[in-house]
Design an enzyme around this catalytic site. Structure first.
Site, short mmCIF file in Angstrom:
data_model
loop_
_atom_site.label_atom_id
_atom_site.label_comp_id
_atom_site.label_asym_id
_atom_site.label_seq_id
_atom_site.Cartn_x
_atom_site.Cartn_y
_atom_site.Cartn_z
N ASP A 209 0.69 -1.06 -0.03
CA ASP A 209 -0.06 -0.27 -0.03
C ASP A 209 0.92 1.36 -0.07
OD1 ASP A 209 -2.54 1.35 0.10
OD2 ASP A 209 -2.58 1.42 2.09
N SER A 233 -7.62 4.84 -0.68
CA SER A 233 -7.84 3.39 -1.18
C SER A 233 -9.00 3.08 -1.00
CB SER A 233 -6.67 2.60 -0.43
OG SER A 233 -5.45 3.01 -0.37
N GLN A 283 -4.90 -2.08 -6.98
CA GLN A 283 -5.67 -1.05 -6.08
C GLN A 283 -6.43 -0.07 -7.06
OE1 GLN A 283 -4.05 2.27 -3.50
NE2 GLN A 283 -3.87 0.62 -2.25
#
Length: 291
Positions: A209, A233, A283
């Site tokens: 991430d 996110s 993502q």
């Protein structure tokens, strides 16, 4: 840019307290009030909780997560594991991460025993060795002041060393210039990690991430955290292709292939020093004009 949370050790992601009935509690990782918890840390803790219910001979091979609400880094996280399936080859778990009564993350992950089968990978690793690259503070010594401030924040925020390979989009944004939606860097844990494979899988889940959504704003001459820009996110998927040590240098290449409608798609690949592709991440993030 707000002060970061203290750089908590990566190994602490494994420190979970058993509350009974497949619920585990992760202690607060710390940080000033009002700061959002780092999503990668919650993903990593959820994976660690799920793995507690799985035979050690079945390492994780994939996880899929939805970020439901922002987390509070000063509060504990309760991780409720559901044992969805224990099959002959694959084991499936679901985890709901909660703070109080509110779910902040929903994660599904799958584990499998090693099996024989065809092997190939595309692409091959093409990167300058980390020893031949300058430290970030050297590479960015002449960058605009906001970029240097961000680098200090990055150093205090994440327990990893970095070596950037090629232009960093944030430098162009600091000059008010657009940049291609991609970046490449080496990373490794600042601390040695235990030899158990789960510790490294959890650390890698955290790392997936880091910086990823930044590629989506590079073509627009801006950065995450800029005034007038709201980012977060939304969902996160990781595929683990094989074991890797997070305390050895690993190479990450990230890119954003699309943005529109207040969302953006980003992906990344991670290689070990030998050129083996060990992980793929995808993502979707929220990227929109702040209200």
């Amino acid at each position: 840019m707000p002060p970061p949370s203290p750089r908590a050790p990566l190994a602490a992601l494994l420190d979970l307290t058993d509350s009974g009935d497949d619920v585990l509690r992760a202690a607060p990782r710390g940080g000033p009030a009002g700061e959002r918890a780092f999503g990668g840390a919650v993903v990593a803790q959820s994976l660690a909780a799920a793995a507690r219910t799985v035979d050690a001979g079945r390492p994780v091979h994939s996880l899929h997560a939805y970020f439901v609400r922002p987390g509070d880094p000063s509060a504990a996280v309760d991780l409720a594991v559901t044992r969805v399936r224990d099959g002959g080859s694959y084991t499936t778990r679901e985890v709901t991460a909660r703070q109080g009564e509110a779910a902040i993350l929903e994660l599904t992950c799958s584990f499998t025993r090693p099996q024989a089968g065809p092997e190939h990978q595309v692409p091959a690793l093409a990167a300058t060795p980390p020893e031949d690259l300058p430290r970030p503070e050297e590479a960015l010594a002449d960058a605009p002041a906001p970029v240097r401030a961000w680098l200090d924040w990055l150093d205090r925020r994440h327990p990893f060393d970095f070596r950037f390979d090629g232009p960093l989009p944030r430098v162009a944004a600091g000059r008010g210039e657009p940049a291609p939606p991609r970046q490449r860097f080496w990373f490794r844990s600042r601390e040695p990690l235990p030899d158990e494979p789960l510790a490294h899988a959890v650390a890698l889940a955290y790392a997936t991430d880091m910086l990823l959504l930044a590629t989506a704003v590079a073509p627009h001459a801006t950065v995450i955290g800029a005034p007038g820009l709201a980012t977060a996110s939304l969902d996160h998927a990781v595929w683990f292709h094989g074991p890797a040590r997070a305390d050895d240098w690993l190479f990450c290449e990230q890119e954003s292939t699309w943005a529109g409608g207040g969302r953006a798609m980003c992906s990344g690949r991670v290689f070990d020093r030998g050129g083996r592709l060990v992980l793929t991440v995808a993502q979707e993030g929220m990227v929109r004009t702040a209200r």
